[in-house]
Design a protein around this motif. Structure first.
Motif, PDB file in Angstrom:
ATOM      1  N   PRO A  85      26.438  72.293  51.332  1.00 18.85           N
ATOM      2  CA  PRO A  85      26.055  73.641  51.772  1.00 18.85           C
ATOM      3  C   PRO A  85      25.204  74.399  50.763  1.00 18.85           C
ATOM      4  O   PRO A  85      24.398  75.245  51.159  1.00 18.85           O
ATOM      5  CB  PRO A  85      27.394  74.338  51.998  1.00 18.85           C
ATOM      6  CG  PRO A  85      28.362  73.599  51.135  1.00 18.85           C
ATOM      7  CD  PRO A  85      27.882  72.175  51.119  1.00 18.85           C
ATOM      8  N   ASP A  86      25.342  74.110  49.481  1.00 17.67           N
ATOM      9  CA  ASP A  86      24.537  74.822  48.479  1.00 17.67           C
ATOM     10  C   ASP A  86      23.058  74.450  48.594  1.00 17.67           C
ATOM     11  O   ASP A  86      22.189  75.313  48.458  1.00 17.67           O
ATOM     12  CB  ASP A  86      25.049  74.542  47.069  1.00 17.67           C
ATOM     13  CG  ASP A  86      26.439  75.126  46.841  1.00 17.67           C
ATOM     14  OD1 ASP A  86      26.813  76.067  47.566  1.00 17.67           O
ATOM     15  OD2 ASP A  86      27.153  74.633  45.948  1.00 17.67           O
ATOM     16  N   ILE A  87      22.779  73.172  48.845  1.00 16.39           N
ATOM     17  CA  ILE A  87      21.386  72.767  49.062  1.00 16.39           C
ATOM     18  C   ILE A  87      20.861  73.450  50.317  1.00 16.39           C
ATOM     19  O   ILE A  87      19.745  73.973  50.337  1.00 16.39           O
ATOM     20  CB  ILE A  87      21.263  71.233  49.190  1.00 16.39           C
ATOM     21  CG1 ILE A  87      21.545  70.557  47.846  1.00 16.39           C
ATOM     22  CG2 ILE A  87      19.860  70.845  49.690  1.00 16.39           C
ATOM     23  CD1 ILE A  87      21.543  69.038  47.898  1.00 16.39           C
ATOM     24  N   GLY A  88      21.669  73.460  51.362  1.00 12.77           N
ATOM     25  CA  GLY A  88      21.261  74.097  52.616  1.00 12.77           C
ATOM     26  C   GLY A  88      20.954  75.572  52.444  1.00 12.77           C
ATOM     27  O   GLY A  88      19.960  76.074  52.977  1.00 12.77           O
ATOM     28  N   ALA A  89      21.791  76.266  51.691  1.00 14.27           N
ATOM     29  CA  ALA A  89      21.583  77.704  51.480  1.00 14.27           C
ATOM     30  C   ALA A  89      20.309  77.960  50.683  1.00 14.27           C
ATOM     31  O   ALA A  89      19.531  78.867  51.006  1.00 14.27           O
ATOM     32  CB  ALA A  89      22.790  78.307  50.768  1.00 14.27           C
ATOM     33  N   ARG A  90      20.086  77.164  49.652  1.00 18.27           N
ATOM     34  CA  ARG A  90      18.874  77.352  48.830  1.00 18.27           C
ATOM     35  C   ARG A  90      17.609  77.020  49.631  1.00 18.27           C
ATOM     36  O   ARG A  90      16.601  77.705  49.528  1.00 18.27           O
ATOM     37  CB  ARG A  90      18.938  76.494  47.581  1.00 18.27           C
ATOM     38  CG  ARG A  90      20.141  76.775  46.714  1.00 18.27           C
ATOM     39  CD  ARG A  90      19.722  77.343  45.414  1.00 18.27           C
ATOM     40  NE  ARG A  90      20.875  77.469  44.533  1.00 18.27           N
ATOM     41  CZ  ARG A  90      21.208  78.601  43.972  1.00 18.27           C
ATOM     42  NH1 ARG A  90      20.507  79.681  44.191  1.00 18.27           N
ATOM     43  NH2 ARG A  90      22.248  78.666  43.178  1.00 18.27           N
ATOM     44  N   ALA A  91      17.680  75.957  50.421  1.00 11.69           N
ATOM     45  CA  ALA A  91      16.527  75.570  51.237  1.00 11.69           C
ATOM     46  C   ALA A  91      16.240  76.626  52.301  1.00 11.69           C
ATOM     47  O   ALA A  91      15.080  76.962  52.564  1.00 11.69           O
ATOM     48  CB  ALA A  91      16.777  74.210  51.881  1.00 11.69           C
ATOM     49  N   SER A  92      17.280  77.162  52.896  1.00 14.47           N
ATOM     50  CA  SER A  92      17.114  78.201  53.912  1.00 14.47           C
ATOM     51  C   SER A  92      16.495  79.467  53.312  1.00 14.47           C
ATOM     52  O   SER A  92      15.618  80.091  53.921  1.00 14.47           O
ATOM     53  CB  SER A  92      18.462  78.526  54.555  1.00 14.47           C
ATOM     54  OG  SER A  92      18.320  79.508  55.535  1.00 14.47           O
ATOM     55  N   ALA A  93      16.934  79.827  52.122  1.00 15.03           N
ATOM     56  CA  ALA A  93      16.375  81.000  51.448  1.00 15.03           C
ATOM     57  C   ALA A  93      14.885  80.805  51.166  1.00 15.03           C
ATOM     58  O   ALA A  93      14.070  81.714  51.378  1.00 15.03           O
ATOM     59  CB  ALA A  93      17.134  81.277  50.153  1.00 15.03           C
ATOM     60  N   LEU A  94      14.524  79.604  50.710  1.00 19.13           N
ATOM     61  CA  LEU A  94      13.114  79.309  50.446  1.00 19.13           C
ATOM     62  C   LEU A  94      12.300  79.366  51.736  1.00 19.13           C
ATOM     63  O   LEU A  94      11.231  79.987  51.782  1.00 19.13           O
ATOM     64  CB  LEU A  94      12.971  77.935  49.789  1.00 19.13           C
ATOM     65  CG  LEU A  94      11.537  77.459  49.553  1.00 19.13           C
ATOM     66  CD1 LEU A  94      10.769  78.412  48.649  1.00 19.13           C
ATOM     67  CD2 LEU A  94      11.546  76.041  48.981  1.00 19.13           C
ATOM     68  N   GLU A  95      12.802  78.739  52.785  1.00 18.32           N
ATOM     69  CA  GLU A  95      12.090  78.745  54.064  1.00 18.32           C
ATOM     70  C   GLU A  95      11.869  80.170  54.566  1.00 18.32           C
ATOM     71  O   GLU A  95      10.767  80.525  55.009  1.00 18.32           O
ATOM     72  CB  GLU A  95      12.872  77.936  55.102  1.00 18.32           C
ATOM     73  CG  GLU A  95      12.209  77.902  56.459  1.00 18.32           C
ATOM     74  CD  GLU A  95      13.053  77.212  57.511  1.00 18.32           C
ATOM     75  OE1 GLU A  95      12.467  76.838  58.541  1.00 18.32           O
ATOM     76  OE2 GLU A  95      14.279  77.070  57.328  1.00 18.32           O
ATOM     77  N   THR A  96      12.898  80.980  54.468  1.00 15.23           N
ATOM     78  CA  THR A  96      12.791  82.376  54.919  1.00 15.23           C
ATOM     79  C   THR A  96      11.737  83.132  54.131  1.00 15.23           C
ATOM     80  O   THR A  96      10.916  83.860  54.699  1.00 15.23           O
ATOM     81  CB  THR A  96      14.162  83.069  54.803  1.00 15.23           C
ATOM     82  OG1 THR A  96      15.093  82.386  55.627  1.00 15.23           O
ATOM     83  CG2 THR A  96      14.079  84.524  55.229  1.00 15.23           C
ATOM     84  N   LEU A  97      11.736  82.971  52.829  1.00 13.39           N
ATOM     85  CA  LEU A  97      10.731  83.653  51.993  1.00 13.39           C
ATOM     86  C   LEU A  97       9.310  83.205  52.339  1.00 13.39           C
ATOM     87  O   LEU A  97       8.403  84.031  52.427  1.00 13.39           O
ATOM     88  CB  LEU A  97      11.003  83.402  50.514  1.00 13.39           C
ATOM     89  CG  LEU A  97      12.136  84.199  49.896  1.00 13.39           C
ATOM     90  CD1 LEU A  97      12.473  83.668  48.514  1.00 13.39           C
ATOM     91  CD2 LEU A  97      11.761  85.667  49.823  1.00 13.39           C
TER      92      LEU A  97
END
Length: 124
Positions: A85-97
């Motif tokens: 989940p930590d990779i998922g959260a970081r990737a999602s944050a990057l995608e959103t930005l």
């Protein structure tokens, strides 16, 4: 009221009948283990791509069809499914930005660096 009876499986019978040390014959109950290993191998490949993008300098590539957004989107969707989940959260944050806040170049670079660090930590 009837009590449930224990059902002996062949594997349980064999393990109870023979003295087999489990450390020599581990039994995997995780049906996702092979998929998780494939995901981690893909993460290693994508880590290399992320590092190349991070080291290119200049503004990060943006837009829904860009390579960075595709990698971030892929990781955001799959990481949680396979227990990261930590990779998922970081990737999602990057995608959103990258998609929703295109003027936040420094924040996107920081999010990319955080994703790279998280994948490196996971692959250790």
């Amino acid at each position: 009221m009837r009590e449930k009876q224990a059902v002996q499986t062949y594997a349980a019978f064999c393990l109870n009948t023979f003295d087999i040390p489990l450390e020599h014959h581990p039994i995997s109950n995780d049906p996702f283990a092979p998929l998780r290993q494939r995901f981690l191998a893909r993460c290693a490949d994508q880590l290399g791509q992320l590092k190349v993008i991070a080291c290119e300098g200049g503004p990060l590539p943006r837009g829904a069809g860009g390579p960075l957004v595709r990698i971030a989107h892929s990781l955001a969707g799959a990481a949680g499914t396979f227990g990261f989940p930590d990779i998922g959260a970081r990737a999602s944050a990057l995608e959103t930005l990258l998609i929703e806040q295109p003027d936040e170049g420094a924040a996107a670079q920081a999010a990319l660096d955080a994703l790279i660090a998280e994948i490196e930590q996971t692959l250790k």
